[in-house]
Design a protein around this motif. Sequence first.
Motif: not given
Length: 255
Positions: A155-165
């Motif tokens: 998990f992450s609290f930063d949505v950009n981590d998911y989008v980048d992945y």
Amino acid sequence: MPLQYSFEITPNIDLDNLDGLLKLNPEFISITDRNHDMDNLLQSIQIADYIHANSSVDVVIHLTGIDKDEKRVQEMIDLMEEHGIHSLLALRGDKISQNDTAVTFPHADRLVEFIRQQYPHVNIVGTCYLNSSDEEMKWLRQKVEKGCTKLISQFSFDVNDYVDYLNQIQIDTPIWLGIMPVISKSQAQRMLNLTHSTAPDELNALMNQHEDEFGEDGVQYTAGMIDQIKQAGANHIHLYSLNNASNTKKIINKI
């Protein structure tokens, strides 16, 4: 396609919250615990028996390899199968010493390979890491090649981590993106410390607005993250339920 959801729980969940989560019709529920020994497995199996008796939801049990030999892994999987559990999350687990050469399963891909050879019918779930290094991507590809049928991300609290992945990943295996709800300032800070992460600006603003409990603002923040991840192409969300059906339902209803 509509988002598919799965939930993570711990064995100490009460039946009211478990029933509430089952009513949300997840694709599966994964059961984890701090210790992955036989005693904890028996507790998880009790929960799995209840889920099977009261729903058609699949159960995924977490199984670590670094603290077990082949015999113990087989004993645990055999016990799972006796209770109709045919899906597991294969994990390396935390290091027990600096000397991994004496360990049967020093990496999760070795555990995946062993399970696939011994139990070809078992559904093996693996983990993946946002912001993966080249080395981590190598291990991920090996886990998939050796038998993982789906993946759950950290998990992450930063949505950009998911989008980048999502933009970076080049694996066809379905990925269930792990989402940790934000419920309070103290919880968010604890999770940030645990993952050695920095709060994004939006979460910092939320933390500055509240003494501790976020209430509906936390629900909105979590649902907003999921909305953005969905827009980026995600199809599967794995919600860490925190054994709280009411909050989980509120998040899903906001999306």
